[in-house]
Design a protein around this motif. Structure first.
Motif, PDB file in Angstrom:
ATOM      1  N   ASP A 121      61.717  41.686 -24.310  1.00  0.00           N
ATOM      2  CA  ASP A 121      61.907  40.232 -24.260  1.00  0.00           C
ATOM      3  C   ASP A 121      61.200  39.595 -23.061  1.00  0.00           C
ATOM      4  O   ASP A 121      61.111  38.366 -22.982  1.00  0.00           O
ATOM      5  CB  ASP A 121      63.403  39.899 -24.168  1.00  0.00           C
ATOM      6  CG  ASP A 121      64.156  40.267 -25.435  1.00  0.00           C
ATOM      7  OD1 ASP A 121      63.570  40.155 -26.526  1.00  0.00           O
ATOM      8  OD2 ASP A 121      65.336  40.683 -25.324  1.00  0.00           O
ATOM      9  N   VAL A 122      60.723  40.404 -22.118  1.00  0.00           N
ATOM     10  CA  VAL A 122      60.086  39.895 -20.895  1.00  0.00           C
ATOM     11  C   VAL A 122      58.578  39.765 -21.119  1.00  0.00           C
ATOM     12  O   VAL A 122      57.911  40.714 -21.536  1.00  0.00           O
ATOM     13  CB  VAL A 122      60.366  40.839 -19.712  1.00  0.00           C
ATOM     14  CG1 VAL A 122      59.626  40.361 -18.462  1.00  0.00           C
ATOM     15  CG2 VAL A 122      61.868  40.913 -19.449  1.00  0.00           C
ATOM     16  N   ASP A 123      58.043  38.579 -20.847  1.00  0.00           N
ATOM     17  CA  ASP A 123      56.605  38.322 -21.030  1.00  0.00           C
ATOM     18  C   ASP A 123      55.788  38.627 -19.780  1.00  0.00           C
ATOM     19  O   ASP A 123      54.601  38.934 -19.866  1.00  0.00           O
ATOM     20  CB  ASP A 123      56.372  36.854 -21.406  1.00  0.00           C
ATOM     21  CG  ASP A 123      57.027  36.472 -22.716  1.00  0.00           C
ATOM     22  OD1 ASP A 123      56.926  37.261 -23.676  1.00  0.00           O
ATOM     23  OD2 ASP A 123      57.669  35.403 -22.774  1.00  0.00           O
ATOM     24  N   ILE A 166      61.195  51.516 -16.420  1.00  0.00           N
ATOM     25  CA  ILE A 166      62.027  50.617 -17.232  1.00  0.00           C
ATOM     26  C   ILE A 166      61.275  50.101 -18.453  1.00  0.00           C
ATOM     27  O   ILE A 166      61.824  50.014 -19.559  1.00  0.00           O
ATOM     28  CB  ILE A 166      62.528  49.425 -16.396  1.00  0.00           C
ATOM     29  CG1 ILE A 166      63.382  49.901 -15.216  1.00  0.00           C
ATOM     30  CG2 ILE A 166      63.310  48.437 -17.266  1.00  0.00           C
ATOM     31  CD1 ILE A 166      64.658  50.601 -15.615  1.00  0.00           C
ATOM     32  N   PHE A 167      60.007  49.753 -18.280  1.00  0.00           N
ATOM     33  CA  PHE A 167      59.259  49.068 -19.343  1.00  0.00           C
ATOM     34  C   PHE A 167      58.235  49.949 -20.046  1.00  0.00           C
ATOM     35  O   PHE A 167      57.679  49.547 -21.071  1.00  0.00           O
ATOM     36  CB  PHE A 167      58.542  47.846 -18.759  1.00  0.00           C
ATOM     37  CG  PHE A 167      59.465  46.763 -18.303  1.00  0.00           C
ATOM     38  CD1 PHE A 167      59.870  45.761 -19.173  1.00  0.00           C
ATOM     39  CD2 PHE A 167      59.955  46.738 -17.007  1.00  0.00           C
ATOM     40  CE1 PHE A 167      60.735  44.755 -18.759  1.00  0.00           C
ATOM     41  CE2 PHE A 167      60.823  45.744 -16.578  1.00  0.00           C
ATOM     42  CZ  PHE A 167      61.219  44.748 -17.461  1.00  0.00           C
ATOM     43  N   GLY A 168      57.962  51.141 -19.488  1.00  0.00           N
ATOM     44  CA  GLY A 168      56.946  51.996 -20.076  1.00  0.00           C
ATOM     45  C   GLY A 168      55.553  51.630 -19.589  1.00  0.00           C
ATOM     46  O   GLY A 168      55.337  50.577 -18.977  1.00  0.00           O
ATOM     47  N   VAL A 177      54.058  31.984 -21.962  1.00  0.00           N
ATOM     48  CA  VAL A 177      55.058  32.794 -21.275  1.00  0.00           C
ATOM     49  C   VAL A 177      56.411  32.097 -21.395  1.00  0.00           C
ATOM     50  O   VAL A 177      56.568  30.950 -20.986  1.00  0.00           O
ATOM     51  CB  VAL A 177      54.688  32.991 -19.788  1.00  0.00           C
ATOM     52  CG1 VAL A 177      55.786  33.746 -19.052  1.00  0.00           C
ATOM     53  CG2 VAL A 177      53.363  33.731 -19.665  1.00  0.00           C
ATOM     54  N   ARG A 178      57.399  32.803 -21.956  1.00  0.00           N
ATOM     55  CA  ARG A 178      58.721  32.217 -22.179  1.00  0.00           C
ATOM     56  C   ARG A 178      59.795  32.801 -21.266  1.00  0.00           C
ATOM     57  O   ARG A 178      60.811  32.170 -21.039  1.00  0.00           O
ATOM     58  CB  ARG A 178      59.150  32.442 -23.642  1.00  0.00           C
ATOM     59  CG  ARG A 178      58.168  31.963 -24.673  1.00  0.00           C
ATOM     60  CD  ARG A 178      58.062  30.482 -24.716  1.00  0.00           C
ATOM     61  NE  ARG A 178      59.318  29.821 -25.068  1.00  0.00           N
ATOM     62  CZ  ARG A 178      59.458  28.488 -25.203  1.00  0.00           C
ATOM     63  NH1 ARG A 178      58.431  27.701 -24.964  1.00  0.00           N
ATOM     64  NH2 ARG A 178      60.615  27.963 -25.520  1.00  0.00           N
ATOM     65  N   ARG A 179      59.555  34.027 -20.776  1.00  0.00           N
ATOM     66  CA  ARG A 179      60.591  34.666 -19.954  1.00  0.00           C
ATOM     67  C   ARG A 179      59.924  35.519 -18.875  1.00  0.00           C
ATOM     68  O   ARG A 179      59.040  36.325 -19.162  1.00  0.00           O
ATOM     69  CB  ARG A 179      61.516  35.511 -20.819  1.00  0.00           C
ATOM     70  CG  ARG A 179      62.673  36.138 -20.071  1.00  0.00           C
ATOM     71  CD  ARG A 179      63.694  36.746 -21.015  1.00  0.00           C
ATOM     72  NE  ARG A 179      64.448  35.699 -21.727  1.00  0.00           N
ATOM     73  CZ  ARG A 179      64.247  35.382 -23.007  1.00  0.00           C
ATOM     74  NH1 ARG A 179      63.338  36.045 -23.736  1.00  0.00           N
ATOM     75  NH2 ARG A 179      64.944  34.417 -23.577  1.00  0.00           N
ATOM     76  N   VAL A 212      64.282  34.448 -15.482  1.00  0.00           N
ATOM     77  CA  VAL A 212      64.192  33.010 -15.744  1.00  0.00           C
ATOM     78  C   VAL A 212      63.441  32.793 -17.045  1.00  0.00           C
ATOM     79  O   VAL A 212      62.548  33.573 -17.410  1.00  0.00           O
ATOM     80  CB  VAL A 212      63.510  32.243 -14.578  1.00  0.00           C
ATOM     81  CG1 VAL A 212      64.403  32.189 -13.371  1.00  0.00           C
ATOM     82  CG2 VAL A 212      62.169  32.869 -14.224  1.00  0.00           C
ATOM     83  N   SER A 213      63.783  31.717 -17.742  1.00  0.00           N
ATOM     84  CA  SER A 213      63.157  31.465 -19.040  1.00  0.00           C
ATOM     85  C   SER A 213      63.163  29.977 -19.327  1.00  0.00           C
ATOM     86  O   SER A 213      63.768  29.182 -18.604  1.00  0.00           O
ATOM     87  CB  SER A 213      63.901  32.221 -20.149  1.00  0.00           C
ATOM     88  OG  SER A 213      65.226  31.748 -20.271  1.00  0.00           O
TER      89      SER A 213
END
Length: 391
Positions: free
Chosen positions: A285-287, A310-312, A368-370, A387-388
């Protein structure tokens, strides 16, 4: 009042080497040479310095305040104005301000005077306590619900914001001013950073702070402050385009080292994982991740390892704003949030850094949304804020 589901950022203010009226349309590094030390620093530009001096002269009581307090006052006034808060607003308002070093300028001046003549001015103690940062911001804002000062080294602004989120969601306040401030461009503070062996040897015009570049450390001190105006908001009150502070997560690892770092950045991992869990979000969900990344070899490498854990390896794009304004210690996370909010509003597009860096491996998506914002400090503490923008 009902327990809010959302914390909305109604306004924010900042002052730094990049200016005092928001980020410029095009971001350019803002470093100069400190004449006394010969080091690259990120100091306020002339226009911002003039504005700060005008603020100092606006009230007799402000003339004796430390520079860090004045920076916080400026940013808080800007945030309050942007939020449209009026003096007669009856909703409970609280303040939480972070600073790693606090009143560095006043403390060094008073101490030098003591060494010269063996006496201390009457005002030395009240003007150098860390608590006077939040108390003066609260005084200017008319806060009645509380004023708290935080000091958790370089993650301290996110600690302050985490406190704000907790208060708002608990119904202890309906409005909150929270952020961080630092004025560390003093002789003793610069000497301390040099003694750690991390300070950049590069001149101001050669991108002296290089996050993610590897090799020699390129840490550069900067000064500034950023403050967010937050409100408790229900789902029914939420509007498309609202900026949201979804969560603030914390991490800690006891390492026994002078910096509190380990190669895998366990404190970063904990903070990022907690921020995602609090918000009910997945890593996908993180951009964009706005890294703490101060340009130190060990710090940058530890954060990279934590992000990849965490994200790969194919996680979201990563960037940093420290190549523009240096490391502002206790204000750094708040100024990173300032940067992130401009990105969410489409006023700033993260691009490849103008030097070799692993951050250039992936560019951020056009929309970018988040954004996840990281911060960490000496002693093994870390924090992450999500933040988003509401759709």
């Amino acid at each position: 009042m009902p327990v809010p589901l959302y914390v909305v950022i109604r306004g924010w203010g900042s002052i730094s080497a990049l200016g005092h009226a928001g980020l410029p349309p095009t971001c350019r590094p803002a470093f100069r040479l400190d004449a006394a030390s010969g080091l690259s620093v990120a100091a306020l530009p002339a226009a911002a310095e003039t504005a700060l001096d005008q603020l100092r002269r606006s009230r007799p009581a402000y003339r004796a305040l430390d520079r860090s307090v004045l920076l916080a006052l400026w940013a808080a006034q800007q945030a309050t104005a942007q939020a449209g808060w009026q003096p007669d607003d009856a909703r409970p308002l609280a303040v939480s301000m972070g600073s790693s070093r606090g009143a560095s300028e006043r403390l060094e001046t008073f101490h030098a005077e003591f060494l010269r003549n063996g006496t201390s001015p009457t005002a030395a103690s009240p003007l150098t306590t860390l608590g006077n940062v939040a108390s003066w911001v609260a005084d200017a804002a008319g806060a009645a619900a509380g004023a708290i000062s935080h000091s958790s080294t370089c993650s301290t602004a996110l600690q302050a914001l985490g406190n704000a989120v907790a208060w708002l969601r608990a119904g202890m306040a309906e409005r909150f001013l929270a952020g961080g401030t630092e004025a560390p461009l003093t002789a003793f503070t610069l000497a301390q950073m040099q003694a750690l062996g991390i300070y950049s040897a590069l001149p101001p015009d050669a991108y002296p702070c290089r996050p993610g570049a590897g090799g020699s450390s390129s840490f550069v001190l900067g000064e500034g402050a950023a403050v967010l105006a937050l409100e408790a908001t229900t789902a029914e009150q939420l509007r498309p385009g609202d900026l949201l502070l979804e969560s603030v997560g914390f991490g800690f690892e006891a390492t026994g080292t002078k910096t509190g770092l380990t190669p895998h950045g366990l404190h970063f991992q904990q903070a990022m994982r907690q921020a995602l869990a609090q918000a009910g979000r997945l890593p996908t969900d993180v951009d964009l991740i706005l890294l703490h990344s101060p340009g130190t070899a060990a710090g940058d490498a530890a954060e990279r390892a934590a992000v990849e854990h965490i994200f790969g390896a194919d996680g979201p794009a990563c960037t940093s704003n420290k190549w523009l304004l240096g490391h502002t210690l206790g204000a750094s996370a708040a100024l990173s949030l300032d940067f992130a909010l401009h990105v969410l509003q489409g006023r700033l597009a993260p691009s490849a850094l103008p030097f070799e860096s692993w951050l250039n491996m992936r560019l951020a998506p056009q929309r970018v949304r988040r954004i996840l914002v990281n911060a960490a400090g000496f002693g093994g503490n870390a924090a992450s804020a999500l933040v988003s923008v509401a759709s």
